[in-house]
Write an enzyme that holds these catalytic residues in place. Structure first.
Site, short mmCIF file in Angstrom:
data_model
loop_
_atom_site.label_atom_id
_atom_site.label_comp_id
_atom_site.label_asym_id
_atom_site.label_seq_id
_atom_site.Cartn_x
_atom_site.Cartn_y
_atom_site.Cartn_z
N ASP A 252 -33.70 12.49 -40.02
CA ASP A 252 -32.66 11.45 -40.08
C ASP A 252 -32.12 11.20 -41.48
O ASP A 252 -31.02 10.67 -41.62
CB ASP A 252 -33.22 10.14 -39.53
CG ASP A 252 -33.61 10.29 -38.07
OD1 ASP A 252 -32.77 10.76 -37.30
OD2 ASP A 252 -34.75 9.96 -37.72
N HIS B 20 -43.24 10.92 -41.46
CA HIS B 20 -43.24 11.49 -40.11
C HIS B 20 -44.64 11.42 -39.51
O HIS B 20 -45.63 11.54 -40.25
CB HIS B 20 -42.76 12.95 -40.15
CG HIS B 20 -42.34 13.42 -38.80
ND1 HIS B 20 -43.22 13.97 -37.91
CD2 HIS B 20 -41.14 13.36 -38.20
CE1 HIS B 20 -42.55 14.25 -36.80
NE2 HIS B 20 -41.30 13.89 -36.94
C1 LIG Z 1 -42.01 8.00 -38.64
C2 LIG Z 1 -43.12 6.98 -38.82
C3 LIG Z 1 -43.07 5.95 -37.69
C4 LIG Z 1 -44.45 7.73 -38.81
O1 LIG Z 1 -45.39 6.80 -38.90
P1 LIG Z 1 -46.96 7.05 -38.88
O2 LIG Z 1 -47.36 8.46 -38.88
O3 LIG Z 1 -47.47 6.19 -37.79
O4 LIG Z 1 -47.33 6.54 -40.27
P2 LIG Z 1 -47.61 5.05 -40.63
O5 LIG Z 1 -46.49 4.20 -40.14
O6 LIG Z 1 -48.98 4.74 -40.16
O7 LIG Z 1 -47.58 5.12 -42.19
C5 LIG Z 1 -48.63 5.58 -43.02
C6 LIG Z 1 -48.44 4.93 -44.38
O8 LIG Z 1 -47.22 5.38 -44.99
C7 LIG Z 1 -46.32 4.29 -45.12
N1 LIG Z 1 -45.01 4.71 -44.67
C8 LIG Z 1 -44.76 5.59 -43.68
N2 LIG Z 1 -43.43 5.76 -43.56
C9 LIG Z 1 -42.88 4.99 -44.50
C10 LIG Z 1 -41.55 4.77 -44.87
N3 LIG Z 1 -40.55 5.36 -44.23
N4 LIG Z 1 -41.31 3.92 -45.87
C11 LIG Z 1 -42.31 3.32 -46.53
N5 LIG Z 1 -43.59 3.50 -46.24
C12 LIG Z 1 -43.87 4.32 -45.23
C13 LIG Z 1 -46.85 3.21 -44.21
O9 LIG Z 1 -46.45 1.93 -44.62
C14 LIG Z 1 -48.32 3.43 -44.30
O10 LIG Z 1 -48.75 2.91 -45.53
P3 LIG Z 1 -50.15 2.16 -45.64
O11 LIG Z 1 -51.18 3.21 -45.32
O12 LIG Z 1 -50.16 1.69 -47.06
O13 LIG Z 1 -50.10 1.06 -44.63
C15 LIG Z 1 -42.96 6.25 -40.17
O14 LIG Z 1 -43.02 7.17 -41.22
C16 LIG Z 1 -41.68 5.47 -40.25
O15 LIG Z 1 -41.60 4.34 -39.77
N6 LIG Z 1 -40.61 6.06 -40.88
C17 LIG Z 1 -39.34 5.39 -40.93
C18 LIG Z 1 -38.62 5.52 -39.61
C19 LIG Z 1 -38.05 6.90 -39.38
O16 LIG Z 1 -37.45 7.49 -40.25
N7 LIG Z 1 -38.22 7.39 -38.15
C20 LIG Z 1 -37.70 8.67 -37.74
C21 LIG Z 1 -38.81 9.64 -37.50
S1 LIG Z 1 -38.17 11.25 -37.20
#
Ligand SMILES: CC(C)(COP(=O)(O)OP(=O)(O)OC[C@H]1O[C@@H](n2cnc3c(N)ncnc32)[C@H](O)[C@@H]1OP(=O)(O)O)[C@@H](O)C(=O)NCCC(=O)NCCS
Length: 382
Positions: A319, A268
């Site tokens: 989710d 998140h």
């Molecule tokens: C929600 C989300 C966009 C938040 O992203 P964020 O705060 O920008 O975090 P980041 O995308 O920068 O991720 C940070 C790290 O964790 C990892 N990570 C984050 N969510 C992940 C996931 N669901 N699966 C695998 N790795 C994940 C990223 O790859 C990143 O790793 P790195 O530092 O080695 O590159 C992200 O967690 C995600 O894409 N989750 C899946 C989609 C989802 O469930 N969305 C609904 C949100 S309510």
């Protein structure tokens, strides 16, 4: 907001606007460190265990829980608006059967503005009436879209039913099981607001131009449809189906992580500890599975939770468990995000009301990273 750009002192870009405080709001607050979510000061756990979605709608719009007469009045006004204007009901029947329900919903909601004479009146009183109509008509629209694509006539909404029960009734043309209706009611409470998430921010940006509420909500629907936001719940269920069984969870997740794939439903942007919404949905996923004799999807999600926690320290978001809960309830996969919208319309409209009440155009700056002083070459000389 970052003032560096305006002062000419150079810019500090916050990619994805992380950490940028872009509005003052009394609607909801997310404390990512504590895993706390509040709506107008009330803790989500109290609302999820004691309240109803309609009460929460009143709370979000008015800043306090309703007295009984106020709740009755809101329920009456919502029920009176359940039905769609005839041209929109007809329009829905013309949509392609294979249209994405979120695209169909966005188009139908946008079309509703033609038949709302108050849409351009941005006063609070008129805006509350528009918000009431929108909140009432989201479920009717989603149910009509699903029935139309299956060649079925829409089911007339029943004004004696609450939003959650009425939606399930219109979807399946039969009164839902009380537990199913209760679970959906709580799911609607849990997803109603989440501070400046992408779709709510979108709604505020559009409302900030003093565009009407339908435009703001239509734009928000577009933002919600993306897989990184509202689309994640459907993606979770697709993943569970692709995995197929509990014993295949571990190799699937290990392989996905090794290939740097994201596991939907986990992680998140704000929560660093358990998403408080996941606490309730985990319980519902388990209870729903036990009631319907199909706990496989819950067990698979729980296994993914365990693996994600140990491998990446990532926890389930809203989710992760809503997917299996809705699946076992028999809701089509591609309606999960429209259901999210049925809930979030309450938060969007609350934020739009707040934006209108103290408006300032939202207009950030970009850090220009392109070239400068590029000579203009006439077209035949390029
Ligand atoms: C929600 C989300 C966009 C938040 O992203 P964020 O705060 O920008 O975090 P980041 O995308 O920068 O991720 C940070 C790290 O964790 C990892 N990570 C984050 N969510 C992940 C996931 N669901 N699966 C695998 N790795 C994940 C990223 O790859 C990143 O790793 P790195 O530092 O080695 O590159 C992200 O967690 C995600 O894409 N989750 C899946 C989609 C989802 O469930 N969305 C609904 C949100 S309510």
């Amino acid at each position: 907001m970052n003032k560096a750009k305006e002062s000419g002192a150079g810019s500090a870009v916050s990619t994805g606007l992380r950490g940028v405080v872009a509005a003052s709001s009394s609607i909801g607050d997310v404390n990512g460190e504590k895993g706390e979510l509040i709506y107008q000061g009330l803790n989500i756990h109290d609302l999820a265990t004691k309240s109803t979605f309609e009460e929460v709608v009143f709370l979000l719009w008015n800043g306090r829980l309703p007295k009984r007469a106020e709740l009755d009045e809101l329920r009456k006004n919502i029920a009176a608006s359940y039905e769609l204007p005839e041209p929109v009901a007809t329009l829905i029947k013309t949509f392609p059967a294979d249209a994405e329900p979120m695209d169909a919903l966005r188009t139908a909601i946008s079309a509703l503005s033609f038949y709302d004479k108050e849409s351009r009146d941005l006063s609070r009183a008129a805006s509350i009436r528009v918000a009431t109509r929108l909140t009432a008509r989201f479920p009717t629209t989603v149910a009509a879209i699903d029935r139309a694509r299956n060649g079925l006539a829409p089911v007339k909404p029943r004004p004696d039913l609450n939003i959650a029960t009425n939606f399930l009734y219109m979807l399946k043309d039969e009164l839902p099981d009380e537990f199913d209706a209760h679970v959906l009611d709580v799911a609607l409470i849990l997803q109603a607001d989440h501070e400046l998430n992408a779709s709510t921010f979108t709604a505020r940006v559009v409302a900030g131009t003093l565009a009407d509420m339908y435009s703001a909500v239509t734009a928000a629907l577009g933002a919600l449809s993306g897989p990184l936001h509202g689309g994640a719940n459907t993606a979770v269920m697709k993943m569970l189906i692709e995995i197929g069984s509990l014993d295949k969870v571990e190799p699937f997740i290990k392989d996905a992580l090794a290939n740097k794939k994201k596991i939907m439903g986990f992680g998140h942007a704000v929560y660093r500890t358990e998403d408080p919404r996941a606490t309730h949905l985990r319980r519902f996923s388990k209870d729903m599975g036990e009631r319907k004799g199909d706990t496989k999807w819950y067990e698979m999600t729980a296994k993914i939770e365990e693996l994600m926690k140990s491998a990446k320290g990532l926890l389930p978001n809203v989710d992760a468990y809503s997917a299996s809960t809705y699946y076992v309830m028999g809701i089509p996969l591609d309606l999960y995000t429209p259901i999210f919208a049925i809930s979030r319309i309450s938060g969007w409209t609350a934020h739009i009301l707040e934006q209108y009440a103290d408006n300032k155009l939202i207009r950030p700056r970009a850090e220009y990273i392109g070239p400068r002083n590029v000579p203009y070459v006439p077209i035949d000389e390029r």
